[in-house]
Every structure is written in C-alpha cells, then in structure tokens.
Design a protein around this motif. Structure first.
Motif, PDB file in Angstrom:
ATOM      1  N   GLN A 128      15.365 -19.471  13.658  1.00 27.80           N
ATOM      2  CA  GLN A 128      15.975 -20.694  14.178  1.00 27.80           C
ATOM      3  C   GLN A 128      14.990 -21.527  15.004  1.00 27.80           C
ATOM      4  OE1 GLN A 128      19.191 -21.453  13.563  1.00 27.80           O
ATOM      5  NE2 GLN A 128      19.651 -19.539  12.537  1.00 27.80           N
ATOM      6  N   ALA A 129      13.877 -20.947  15.402  1.00 30.57           N
ATOM      7  CA  ALA A 129      12.996 -21.564  16.395  1.00 30.57           C
ATOM      8  C   ALA A 129      11.848 -22.352  15.782  1.00 30.57           C
ATOM      9  CB  ALA A 129      12.448 -20.473  17.325  1.00 30.57           C
ATOM     10  N   GLY A 130      12.002 -22.849  14.572  1.00 28.44           N
ATOM     11  CA  GLY A 130      10.909 -23.533  13.896  1.00 28.44           C
ATOM     12  C   GLY A 130      10.545 -24.892  14.448  1.00 28.44           C
ATOM     13  N   ASP A 131      11.434 -25.518  15.203  1.00 27.35           N
ATOM     14  CA  ASP A 131      11.116 -26.826  15.779  1.00 27.35           C
ATOM     15  C   ASP A 131      11.546 -26.861  17.246  1.00 27.35           C
ATOM     16  OD1 ASP A 131      13.885 -27.144  15.848  1.00 27.35           O
ATOM     17  OD2 ASP A 131      13.946 -28.417  14.084  1.00 27.35           O
ATOM     18  N   ASP A 132      11.460 -28.023  17.864  1.00 28.58           N
ATOM     19  CA  ASP A 132      11.795 -28.134  19.286  1.00 28.58           C
ATOM     20  C   ASP A 132      13.294 -28.189  19.548  1.00 28.58           C
ATOM     21  OD1 ASP A 132       9.150 -28.083  20.057  1.00 28.58           O
ATOM     22  OD2 ASP A 132       8.930 -30.266  19.971  1.00 28.58           O
ATOM     23  N   GLY A 133      14.119 -28.257  18.495  1.00 27.34           N
ATOM     24  CA  GLY A 133      15.560 -28.364  18.668  1.00 27.34           C
ATOM     25  C   GLY A 133      16.168 -27.200  19.416  1.00 27.34           C
ATOM     26  N   LEU A 134      15.716 -25.992  19.107  1.00 28.25           N
ATOM     27  CA  LEU A 134      16.244 -24.813  19.789  1.00 28.25           C
ATOM     28  C   LEU A 134      15.904 -24.862  21.271  1.00 28.25           C
ATOM     29  CD1 LEU A 134      17.657 -22.008  19.498  1.00 28.25           C
ATOM     30  CD2 LEU A 134      15.365 -21.060  19.339  1.00 28.25           C
ATOM     31  N   ARG A 135      14.671 -25.177  21.598  1.00 27.88           N
ATOM     32  CA  ARG A 135      14.235 -25.256  22.997  1.00 27.88           C
ATOM     33  C   ARG A 135      15.032 -26.333  23.734  1.00 27.88           C
ATOM     34  NH1 ARG A 135      12.487 -22.618  26.957  1.00 27.88           N
ATOM     35  NH2 ARG A 135      11.190 -21.506  25.498  1.00 27.88           N
ATOM     36  N   GLU A 136      15.185 -27.510  23.122  1.00 21.76           N
ATOM     37  CA  GLU A 136      15.910 -28.607  23.767  1.00 21.76           C
ATOM     38  C   GLU A 136      17.354 -28.204  24.064  1.00 21.76           C
ATOM     39  OE1 GLU A 136      15.522 -31.967  21.178  1.00 21.76           O
ATOM     40  OE2 GLU A 136      13.342 -32.036  21.436  1.00 21.76           O
ATOM     41  N   ARG A 137      18.010 -27.579  23.084  1.00 20.89           N
ATOM     42  CA  ARG A 137      19.394 -27.161  23.298  1.00 20.89           C
ATOM     43  C   ARG A 137      19.477 -26.054  24.339  1.00 20.89           C
ATOM     44  NH1 ARG A 137      23.233 -27.894  18.278  1.00 20.89           N
ATOM     45  NH2 ARG A 137      22.355 -29.822  17.508  1.00 20.89           N
ATOM     46  N   ALA A 138      18.561 -25.104  24.296  1.00 20.73           N
ATOM     47  CA  ALA A 138      18.572 -24.018  25.286  1.00 20.73           C
ATOM     48  C   ALA A 138      18.455 -24.592  26.694  1.00 20.73           C
ATOM     49  CB  ALA A 138      17.453 -23.022  25.000  1.00 20.73           C
ATOM     50  N   ARG A 168      19.285 -27.664  27.633  1.00 19.60           N
ATOM     51  CA  ARG A 168      20.518 -28.412  27.901  1.00 19.60           C
ATOM     52  C   ARG A 168      21.681 -27.477  28.226  1.00 19.60           C
ATOM     53  NH1 ARG A 168      22.652 -31.335  23.006  1.00 19.60           N
ATOM     54  NH2 ARG A 168      20.431 -31.264  22.584  1.00 19.60           N
ATOM     55  N   TYR A 169      21.730 -26.309  27.583  1.00 16.64           N
ATOM     56  CA  TYR A 169      22.828 -25.364  27.789  1.00 16.64           C
ATOM     57  C   TYR A 169      22.567 -24.394  28.947  1.00 16.64           C
ATOM     58  CZ  TYR A 169      23.939 -26.864  22.990  1.00 16.64           C
ATOM     59  OH  TYR A 169      24.202 -27.589  21.852  1.00 16.64           O
ATOM     60  N   GLY A 170      21.432 -24.557  29.644  1.00 15.01           N
ATOM     61  CA  GLY A 170      21.155 -23.757  30.832  1.00 15.01           C
ATOM     62  C   GLY A 170      20.548 -22.391  30.575  1.00 15.01           C
ATOM     63  N   VAL A 171      19.998 -22.163  29.380  1.00 11.19           N
ATOM     64  CA  VAL A 171      19.409 -20.861  29.065  1.00 11.19           C
ATOM     65  C   VAL A 171      17.943 -20.992  28.610  1.00 11.19           C
ATOM     66  CG1 VAL A 171      21.555 -19.604  28.606  1.00 11.19           C
ATOM     67  CG2 VAL A 171      20.491 -20.953  26.771  1.00 11.19           C
ATOM     68  N   GLY A 172      17.282 -22.018  29.090  1.00 13.17           N
ATOM     69  CA  GLY A 172      15.878 -22.228  28.736  1.00 13.17           C
ATOM     70  C   GLY A 172      14.985 -21.096  29.215  1.00 13.17           C
ATOM     71  N   GLU A 173      15.259 -20.584  30.417  1.00 13.32           N
ATOM     72  CA  GLU A 173      14.450 -19.483  30.947  1.00 13.32           C
ATOM     73  C   GLU A 173      14.652 -18.212  30.123  1.00 13.32           C
ATOM     74  OE1 GLU A 173      15.080 -18.975  35.125  1.00 13.32           O
ATOM     75  OE2 GLU A 173      14.459 -21.028  35.586  1.00 13.32           O
ATOM     76  N   ALA A 174      15.884 -17.981  29.674  1.00 17.07           N
ATOM     77  CA  ALA A 174      16.152 -16.806  28.831  1.00 17.07           C
ATOM     78  C   ALA A 174      15.362 -16.915  27.524  1.00 17.07           C
ATOM     79  CB  ALA A 174      17.643 -16.676  28.547  1.00 17.07           C
ATOM     80  N   LEU A 175      15.300 -18.110  26.945  1.00 12.62           N
ATOM     81  CA  LEU A 175      14.533 -18.294  25.715  1.00 12.62           C
ATOM     82  C   LEU A 175      13.043 -18.047  25.958  1.00 12.62           C
ATOM     83  CD1 LEU A 175      14.518 -19.027  22.726  1.00 12.62           C
ATOM     84  CD2 LEU A 175      14.351 -21.437  23.400  1.00 12.62           C
ATOM     85  N   THR A 176      12.533 -18.499  27.086  1.00 11.02           N
ATOM     86  CA  THR A 176      11.125 -18.254  27.427  1.00 11.02           C
ATOM     87  C   THR A 176      10.856 -16.756  27.546  1.00 11.02           C
ATOM     88  OG1 THR A 176      10.928 -20.381  28.554  1.00 11.02           O
ATOM     89  CG2 THR A 176       9.334 -18.670  29.153  1.00 11.02           C
ATOM     90  N   ARG A 177      11.749 -16.053  28.248  1.00 10.93           N
ATOM     91  CA  ARG A 177      11.579 -14.598  28.397  1.00 10.93           C
ATOM     92  C   ARG A 177      11.668 -13.891  27.040  1.00 10.93           C
ATOM     93  NH1 ARG A 177      14.850 -15.611  32.957  1.00 10.93           N
ATOM     94  NH2 ARG A 177      16.708 -14.882  31.834  1.00 10.93           N
TER      95      ARG A 177
END
Length: 131
Positions: free
Chosen positions: A14-24, A26-35
């Motif tokens: 799912q992480a092929g573009d910036d869409g996943l990062r942007e949504r993460a 926006r939804y408050g889980v950007g740090e979880a995605l980084t980890r």
C-alpha cells in the motif's frame, strides 16, 4: 510466514506513493507508520510492532479504509439472528446517483457539514446501507 510479516507485506504493497503517509498523518498515526518502517528495516517482530499495526488499522478503519494490514474482512450474522447492521454514509444527491459514498464521522457535539459533490457543489445526503 508469521502474522507480523504478512501484515507488513500488506502495508508495503500500500505504501508505493505519498498517499499512505499523508493519510496516516491526517489520521494521527504518522509516528506509528514511521516506527513500522524502522521495524521493517530492522526485521523487528515485537509486541510494539503489532500495536503500531493495530493502531494504523484502527485509524484507517475509522475513516472507511478497512483491512489495511489484515486484509479484507467479512460480516457473518449470528446463527438464528435476523438482524443486519446498518451503516450510514454520505451519498450522491442526484436523482440518478453515482456510486460515491463517504463515511460519516460521528464526533460528539460536532456539527460537521456534509461533503459536497465536486461536480455540482450540492451537499451529499445521508444514506443507510444494510449489510
């Protein structure tokens, strides 16, 4: 393959573009995605990784994207039960409506206006979908 590896594989797809990062973000889980990216690089399979995967799934599910890392889920009614859950969404207001549906976010005390049709500017209307 273990469960964490399978979930990370689904996330990777799912992480092929910036869409996943942007949504993460926006939804408050950007740090979880980084980890999770760091855990994938390190080959980590700890309870903290599972917790971050769960947090990501929960946040995305609240915004209408179910099964981000666990795959699609299905509803099976209880044996003998006749009840069907109903989901309320925003839908196209046109008489011959398009298939656009947006999740309604329920926040206590919030009177957020419905999204609007980008073509006509008309607010979307509530629709009930029986599962």
């Amino acid at each position: 393959m273990d469960e964490i590896a399978e979930r990370l594989a689904r996330l990777c797809a799912q992480a092929g573009d910036d869409g996943l990062r942007e949504r993460a973000e926006r939804y408050g889980v950007g740090e979880a995605l980084t980890r999770l990216g760091q855990a994938a690089r390190a080959g980590s399979r700890t309870a903290a990784v599972t917790a971050d995967l769960d947090a990501l799934d929960d946040a995305f599910a609240r915004h209408g994207i179910d099964g981000l890392t666990v795959g699609p889920r299905g509803f099976e009614p209880l044996r003998g039960g006749r009840a069907h859950p109903v989901v309320t969404v925003w839908g196209c207001p046109a008489e011959a409506s398009c298939s656009r549906l947006e999740p309604q976010e329920r926040q206590r005390g919030s009177r957020t206006p419905p999204p609007a049709c980008a073509l006509t500017g008309t607010p979307l209307v509530p629709r009930k979908i029986r599962l």
